[in-house]
Design an enzyme around this catalytic site. Sequence first.
Site, short mmCIF file in Angstrom:
data_model
loop_
_atom_site.label_atom_id
_atom_site.label_comp_id
_atom_site.label_asym_id
_atom_site.label_seq_id
_atom_site.Cartn_x
_atom_site.Cartn_y
_atom_site.Cartn_z
CG HIS A 93 -3.13 3.19 2.08
ND1 HIS A 93 -3.66 2.76 0.89
CD2 HIS A 93 -3.23 2.15 2.94
CE1 HIS A 93 -4.06 1.51 1.02
NE2 HIS A 93 -3.82 1.11 2.25
CB CYS A 119 -0.96 0.00 1.18
SG CYS A 119 -2.10 -1.39 1.15
CG ASN A 148 -6.68 -0.91 1.30
OD1 ASN A 148 -6.01 -0.55 0.32
ND2 ASN A 148 -6.13 -1.31 2.43
#
Length: 366
Positions: free
Chosen positions: A271, A129, A301
């Site tokens: 993020h 990520c 996500n």
Amino acid sequence: MRPGNERYGRTAGGPRSPDRAAVVAGLGAAVPQTVVTNDDLAGVLDTDDAWIRRRTGIRQRRAIATGQATSDLAVEAARNALASAGTADAGAVVLATSTPDQLCPATAPNVASRIGLGPVPAFDVQAVCTGFVYALASGAGLISLGVVDSVLVIGADTFSTILDPEDRATRVVFGDGAGAVLLRAGSRTEPGALLDFSLGSDGSSVDLIGMGAGGSRQWSTGLPAKAEDTYFSMRGQAVFKQAVSRMAESAQDIAARTGWAVEEVDSFVFHQANSRILAAVARQLGVPVERFRTNIADLGNTVAASIPLALADATAEGELTPGQKVVLTGFGGGLTWGSTAVVWPGLEPLRTELSTEAGDFLPKYR
Ligand code: COA
């Protein structure tokens, strides 16, 4: 320089101005058409819409269809970034992904070739990520050194392909998508210049997020992988705590390196892991959560794609405006984390949808 090299954004070599910097010149996004709602997941897992919204802030996510791959989304996002910058050219491609089309070779050369960029340097960056921030740093380095005059930096992931169909803790969180920026050579004083980077890692926590199978550690045993090791897994609560503290520290560090007070940052584009993580980071930094840009409710996500997708959506919605002081911060497996700072330029992002077949969203049993 050989004739024709300008076509590929290569530079002539030689001394560079100390003022030279990588400047964000275009912004593109791509998501699969297929929307997977919380109710869709509640139909196949022991979960419900209220739990998912309360614990993550997510309402829906996107998923690619059978036979599609990360590069399909990456190509679309990259084309959009080029169009947004008003050019068809880039001097290099850096693709952040931890779901490449295949383990070897990298996916970036295929993306570069499908966009029609010619024989440019192209490589993948794997920092889960945090991948997009690491890829921005790599692209900015190529430009600052004068290796090339422009770089397509892409974040693209398709975690729907590596989730355990029975793991409710991961399947509700992750979605597929891609985002891209075109970086061009410019000056540090221009809006859009990437002003500095703060990057870090802690490999002692390798076990918190990841996938056990599919690498030399497993293959050297000569045994087939255990089914559970072929799926992505994470220790949610431990990851949550690390995400909050590492991202808060990283944002403080990049602000200090840039000479900004944290309180004067207009927009935090972090993020998109969990809306509760963003709220906790805002509390730790002592800034209003309203300054955190988020699209997690709609996309979940999206791993390496989450920061450029959030940039594209926040710009399109008028939440990111020219002249704002912006901090981008990522956190992910490895562990890894990183930030950069930018005064937001005037940009018109482009977002398109990859065509998929409705209803084809279920992760497959191995
Ligand atoms: N629906 C209903 N219940 C669920 C569930 C779901 N989708 N997922 C987990 N649960 C259950 C658990 O089984 C557990 O039940 P138990 O108490 O009976 O054992 C309970 O909810 C609490 O589990 P926990 O893991 O403590 O939940 P949580 O509040 O930490 O939320 C995550 C789980 C995954 C949403 C959260 O930990 C998270 O977002 N972590 C960070 C994820 C992340 O950022 N990952 C990417 C890193 S970049």
